[in-house]
Design a protein around this motif. Structure first.
Motif, PDB file in Angstrom:
ATOM      1  N   HIS A  53      46.270  15.945  17.629  1.00 24.77           N
ATOM      2  CA  HIS A  53      46.020  15.787  16.197  1.00 24.77           C
ATOM      3  C   HIS A  53      46.069  14.309  15.802  1.00 24.77           C
ATOM      4  CE1 HIS A  53      46.372  16.369  11.851  1.00 24.77           C
ATOM      5  NE2 HIS A  53      47.434  15.589  11.897  1.00 24.77           N
ATOM      6  N   ILE A  54      47.071  13.595  16.282  1.00 24.71           N
ATOM      7  CA  ILE A  54      47.242  12.183  15.921  1.00 24.71           C
ATOM      8  C   ILE A  54      46.083  11.345  16.454  1.00 24.71           C
ATOM      9  CG2 ILE A  54      48.684  10.134  16.340  1.00 24.71           C
ATOM     10  CD1 ILE A  54      51.128  12.045  16.236  1.00 24.71           C
ATOM     11  N   THR A  55      45.719  11.541  17.717  1.00 24.32           N
ATOM     12  CA  THR A  55      44.644  10.737  18.300  1.00 24.32           C
ATOM     13  C   THR A  55      43.292  11.034  17.650  1.00 24.32           C
ATOM     14  OG1 THR A  55      44.520  12.368  20.095  1.00 24.32           O
ATOM     15  CG2 THR A  55      45.749  10.364  20.526  1.00 24.32           C
ATOM     16  N   VAL A  56      43.068  12.289  17.294  1.00 25.03           N
ATOM     17  CA  VAL A  56      41.814  12.632  16.606  1.00 25.03           C
ATOM     18  C   VAL A  56      41.769  11.994  15.227  1.00 25.03           C
ATOM     19  CG1 VAL A  56      40.592  14.546  15.487  1.00 25.03           C
ATOM     20  CG2 VAL A  56      41.271  14.738  17.873  1.00 25.03           C
ATOM     21  N   ARG A  57      42.899  12.051  14.514  1.00 22.75           N
ATOM     22  CA  ARG A  57      42.953  11.445  13.182  1.00 22.75           C
ATOM     23  C   ARG A  57      42.757   9.927  13.226  1.00 22.75           C
ATOM     24  NH1 ARG A  57      45.486  14.269   8.976  1.00 22.75           N
ATOM     25  NH2 ARG A  57      45.126  12.350   7.769  1.00 22.75           N
ATOM     26  N   LYS A  58      43.125   9.317  14.340  1.00 18.34           N
ATOM     27  CA  LYS A  58      42.940   7.863  14.508  1.00 18.34           C
ATOM     28  C   LYS A  58      41.591   7.536  15.144  1.00 18.34           C
ATOM     29  CE  LYS A  58      45.490   5.102  13.588  1.00 18.34           C
ATOM     30  NZ  LYS A  58      45.674   4.370  12.314  1.00 18.34           N
ATOM     31  N   ASP A  59      40.687   8.516  15.181  1.00 24.61           N
ATOM     32  CA  ASP A  59      39.338   8.341  15.729  1.00 24.61           C
ATOM     33  C   ASP A  59      39.348   7.923  17.198  1.00 24.61           C
ATOM     34  OD1 ASP A  59      37.912   9.065  13.453  1.00 24.61           O
ATOM     35  OD2 ASP A  59      38.118   7.070  12.587  1.00 24.61           O
ATOM     36  N   ALA A 116      41.891  11.787  23.103  1.00 28.44           N
ATOM     37  CA  ALA A 116      42.240  13.202  22.884  1.00 28.44           C
ATOM     38  C   ALA A 116      41.657  14.079  23.994  1.00 28.44           C
ATOM     39  CB  ALA A 116      41.721  13.654  21.513  1.00 28.44           C
ATOM     40  N   LEU A 117      40.420  13.806  24.371  1.00 19.08           N
ATOM     41  CA  LEU A 117      39.788  14.588  25.442  1.00 19.08           C
ATOM     42  C   LEU A 117      40.470  14.334  26.783  1.00 19.08           C
ATOM     43  CD1 LEU A 117      36.043  14.079  24.438  1.00 19.08           C
ATOM     44  CD2 LEU A 117      37.355  16.194  24.249  1.00 19.08           C
ATOM     45  N   THR A 122      44.654  23.991  19.536  1.00 23.17           N
ATOM     46  CA  THR A 122      44.147  22.951  20.431  1.00 23.17           C
ATOM     47  C   THR A 122      42.646  22.799  20.268  1.00 23.17           C
ATOM     48  OG1 THR A 122      45.789  23.772  22.029  1.00 23.17           O
ATOM     49  CG2 THR A 122      44.217  22.132  22.819  1.00 23.17           C
ATOM     50  N   PHE A 123      41.949  23.919  20.357  1.00 24.41           N
ATOM     51  CA  PHE A 123      40.495  23.875  20.267  1.00 24.41           C
ATOM     52  C   PHE A 123      40.030  23.427  18.878  1.00 24.41           C
ATOM     53  CE2 PHE A 123      40.879  26.770  23.956  1.00 24.41           C
ATOM     54  CZ  PHE A 123      40.011  26.114  24.821  1.00 24.41           C
ATOM     55  N   SER A 124      40.715  23.892  17.837  1.00 25.10           N
ATOM     56  CA  SER A 124      40.323  23.513  16.465  1.00 25.10           C
ATOM     57  C   SER A 124      40.426  22.010  16.277  1.00 25.10           C
ATOM     58  CB  SER A 124      41.200  24.237  15.439  1.00 25.10           C
ATOM     59  OG  SER A 124      41.003  25.627  15.502  1.00 25.10           O
ATOM     60  N   ILE A 125      41.509  21.420  16.782  1.00 30.31           N
ATOM     61  CA  ILE A 125      41.723  19.967  16.654  1.00 30.31           C
ATOM     62  C   ILE A 125      40.606  19.203  17.364  1.00 30.31           C
ATOM     63  CG2 ILE A 125      43.230  18.051  17.322  1.00 30.31           C
ATOM     64  CD1 ILE A 125      45.579  20.131  17.058  1.00 30.31           C
ATOM     65  N   LEU A 126      40.319  19.571  18.611  1.00 33.46           N
ATOM     66  CA  LEU A 126      39.314  18.852  19.399  1.00 33.46           C
ATOM     67  C   LEU A 126      37.907  19.057  18.860  1.00 33.46           C
ATOM     68  CD1 LEU A 126      40.673  19.530  22.993  1.00 33.46           C
ATOM     69  CD2 LEU A 126      40.653  17.344  21.793  1.00 33.46           C
ATOM     70  N   ILE A 127      37.595  20.273  18.471  1.00 35.43           N
ATOM     71  CA  ILE A 127      36.264  20.553  17.923  1.00 35.43           C
ATOM     72  C   ILE A 127      36.047  19.754  16.645  1.00 35.43           C
ATOM     73  CG2 ILE A 127      34.874  22.348  16.801  1.00 35.43           C
ATOM     74  CD1 ILE A 127      36.039  24.320  18.896  1.00 35.43           C
TER      75      ILE A 127
END
Length: 787
Positions: free
Chosen positions: A163-169, A174-175, A192-197
């Motif tokens: 979540h944190i890495t996705v929010r920081k672009d 994240a992957l 997990t999937f919702s965050i990455l998607i």
């Protein structure tokens, strides 16, 4: 993101237990915490008597002694999988106090030294605490240090760091974490999937998001409402609204009930594409299911109406919103202000700004920026500057966007010196120029012919900040030349446990300062091409590739147009071939540029062939139909070519009338007036808008050939569609009619028609035209005189 995925842990007590019993246990625990060392074995004896309320009560009483509170908390985290929401807030409260994070680390070090195992939830609290105080780097560091404490992340901790890495672009990181997670047999769940998607969709990687969505099903993880909404929103962002609509139906068929967020995402998708009628039908279907449109839905609809130039309808919807006693927010007001400003109705937009403050809605900087842009576009620069000063009076501050808008407005109105002054002013005020600001001023300098100063500003971008991606990462053996190489590097770092280093690398790239981007290069290349300095443009073209940028369709199109300007036609076509080989699909604009120049050289058939070549590369076009049209072109049957293309193109949403107007003008340039007239009548038959330049060229050619009746018909076509032509062509037509003995009366009728639709004849009529009208009037007077 919620720290907890479960309710408070099950109470050990039965409901008949009283608060006095809890108080006794609480006091006993407090006594152990304050007097016993090590406290863990003693606390273990009381574990069955503790309830969530007791844990929270103890933590509250340890606010003055965070070290003991943290130690108790870590013990509690070991005994239960999850801590309650109240406990989470208490932890963060203790962490953010002076020295709270350091105390927490000290406790962790003491436990490690004592050989006491540390549960991953102890780190989860720490990671979340760092995130709550906007210290994402520290959160990533804490996650990376878990292995130093022999603590293996659980699924919840993995989801938190994702979540944190996705929010920081930092989607690449994240992957990479996700891949490590799978290798360590920590199976992902729907979160997990919702965050990455969500991260993939926001990075424009909808195709990858869909593949992950499929992987989710393959792993037997059922999509939740959140997952469906995220992927549906991503499809809408990728302009695949029909696919999104189908997914909504799939979602419902699987018993997953949509909510307001889901419906608004789909509604926004249709509105952004200008499919308003379908959007309104969606709203009716939502209401039939029991969902009333909320403020976000109204904002989407109003935004869609504005995009399709239906401003009055947008205003009507805006007023209806208030009739239902609803309370608007700054986003809704900003959307309506943008619509009015874009339509040139800046006074109404300003009135709306005053209205919102009267209703207690405080405009923010973005709202002001929207109106400032409207005033700049209308050429009202003093009012725009006045609004910029007003921002500070409302507890807001002008941002880089504010200054970029003003600089663009000044440049567009030829006030380059004022633009320079604003640019210098923003730097003095500590508002650092963004790449958009630099690009705006560089573009203004190029258009003013000041290429040398534009280059100096370009070099200031490069020298004043960090070097480019290529120069920073191409040292040593690990060269990063593209996104694929970068992803591999991040995965390698993550797998070796250097997650913090990977994070810092990505953040350095994301925040590497104001460096020239492909837009900057395109602006300079365009400036050089327009001034005929094609060799300088090619040098810049090579430089941008060396520095790790990838030329886009605009880059190639600009160079191709530049080569045509200096009569290097062969080189232009070679560059077209190179463009395709380099994986950059030529856009319609590139082909239209080539077509325009081919027409100017009298190569009309090549212009037609180019467009057919472009159409063949479009999957939505029918290859057999195009083949038939090509046969008509070989036979020289122009009418069948244009008619066939129109029948095919008008079935598509992305119909473009430009190629037809290019051909029409090309025919006129070659003095093939009869063919041009055929195209004109075909376009009129199919209700395709004929451009003003096309009409001007056709009227000019018809006048030259003496076909004045047709010239008048073309002119009346522009009148009926509200298009006002320039004085030169109007006078040319009127003079031609007046010089013709049998057409002079048509000139009088045409003049009356022009006056009736708002032509200012005092300004439009040239002295030569006035003289011819006077001569005609004298002749008529003489003819009417007796004898």
């Amino acid at each position: 993101m919620k720290l907890l995925h479960s309710p408070f842990f099950r109470s050990i007590y039965s409901k008949s237990f009283t608060s006095s019993r809890e108080m006794v246990v609480s006091n006993e625990v407090l006594h152990i915490i304050e007097t016993v060392d090590p406290l863990e074995p003693a606390l273990d004896k009381l574990v069955h008597f503790l309830s969530p309320n007791t844990v929270s009560s103890i933590l509250e009483q340890q606010q003055k002694n965070p070290e003991l509170g943290f130690r108790f908390l870590i013990w509690a985290a070991k005994r239960w999988r999850f801590l309650g929401r109240v406990s989470q807030n208490l932890i963060v409260d203790m962490l953010v106090k002076d020295g709270g994070f350091d105390l927490y680390w000290n406790v962790l070090d003491k436990l490690k030294f004592s050989g006491i195992p540390i549960n991953s939830n102890a780190f989860a609290a720490l990671i979340w605490g760092y995130w709550k105080v906007n210290k994402a780097e520290k959160a990533v560091e804490a996650f990376g240090r878990m292995k130093d404490f022999d603590c293996k992340p659980n699924l919840f901790t993995y989801n938190m760091i994702l979540h944190i890495t996705v929010r920081k672009d930092a989607i690449l990181l994240a992957l990479a974490v996700y891949n490590v997670m799978l290798k360590l047999n920590s199976l992902p769940n729907s979160s997990t999937f919702s965050i990455l998607i969500d991260g993939l969709c926001k990075n424009g990687r909808t195709h990858d998001a869909l593949k992950l969505f499929d992987e989710m099903s393959e792993r037997g993880v059922l999509p939740t409402k959140i997952t469906y909404t995220v992927i549906l929103s991503g499809l809408c962002q990728a302009k695949r609204t029909d696919d999104a609509h189908r997914l909504l139906n799939v979602m419902k068929s699987r018993g997953c009930r949509p909510d307001f967020v889901t419906y608004n995402a789909l509604l926004n998708g249709f509105c952004r594409l200008g499919r308003i009628d379908e959007a309104q039908a969606l709203i009716r279907s939502f209401e039939n299911e029991g969902y009333l449109v909320d403020i976000k839905g109204y904002t989407c609809l109003i935004d869609g109406l504005i995009r399709t130039k239906r401003i009055d309808e947008a205003q009507s919807v805006f007023k209806n919103f208030f009739e239902n006693n609803a309370v608007a927010d700054v986003v809704l007001y900003t959307t309506m202000i943008r619509g009015l400003s874009g339509a040139g109705r800046v006074k109404e937009a300003l009135t709306l700004l005053r209205d919102m403050t009267g209703r207690g809605v405080q405009p923010d900087t973005q709202c002001y920026n929207t109106l400032i842009k409207g005033f700049c576009d209308a050429g009202l620069l003093d009012q725009a500057r006045s609004l910029q000063l007003e921002i500070s009076e409302n507890d807001c501050f002008p941002d880089a966007c504010t200054y970029s808008i003003l600089i663009c407005g000044m440049c567009r109105n030829g006030l380059l010196e004022e633009a320079r002054h604003i640019f210098n002013e923003m730097e003095k005020l500590g508002c650092f120029p963004s790449v958009v600001t630099f690009n705006t001023l560089i573009d203004g300098l190029c258009k003013a012919g000041e290429l040398e100063e534009a280059h100096l500003l370009f070099y200031k971008m490069e020298i004043g900040k960090n070097p480019s991606l290529f120069l920073r990462l191409s040292q040593g053996t690990d060269r990063v030349l593209d996104s694929v190489s970068l992803q591999k590097m991040v995965e390698k770092l993550c797998e070796s446990g250097k997650i913090l280093k990977a994070y810092k690398l990505l953040m350095q790239l994301a925040d590497c300062g104001v460096v020239p981007n492909i837009v900057t290069y395109n602006i300079l290349i365009n400036g050089l091409c327009k001034s005929g300095k094609i060799n300088g443009a090619f040098k810049l073209f090579q430089e941008l590739q060396v520095k790790g940028h990838f030329p886009d369709s605009i880059t190639y199109g600009t160079l191709i147009d530049g080569l045509q300007r200096v009569d290097r036609e062969d080189d232009a076509f070679k560059l077209l071939d190179q463009m395709s080989k380099n994986g950059c699909m030529p856009s319609a604009e590139v082909y239209k540029s080539l077509m325009t120049w081919s027409c100017r050289r009298g190569q009309i058939s090549i212009a037609f062939s180019l467009w057919l070549k472009y159409l063949r590369n479009q999957a939505v076009r029918n290859g057999e139909v195009i083949g038939l049209i090509e046969k008509h072109l070989e036979k020289g049957d122009l009418e069948k070519v244009v008619r066939g293309l129109l029948k095919m193109d008008l079935k598509l949403e992305d119909f473009d009338s430009s190629p037809y107007n290019i051909w029409l003008i090309g025919m006129c340039q070659e003095r093939k007036t009869a063919e041009a007239l055929k195209i004109f009548f075909l376009l009129e038959e199919f209700h395709v808008m004929i451009s003003a330049p096309s009409c001007v060229m056709l009227i000019h050619c018809l006048c030259e050939e003496g076909n004045l009746d047709q010239a008048v018909e073309v002119f009346l076509y522009t009148v009926e569609r509200g298009v006002r032509l320039m004085p030169r062509i109007c006078n040319r037509l009127l003079q031609s009619l007046l010089r013709s003995q049998d057409k002079a009366q048509r000139a009088v009728h045409l003049l009356e028609r022009m006056r009736s639709v708002g032509y200012n004849l005092n300004e439009y009529l040239h002295s030569g035209t006035r003289s011819l009208f006077q001569q005609r009037n004298r002749r008529e007077t003489e003819n009417l005189s007796p004898g």
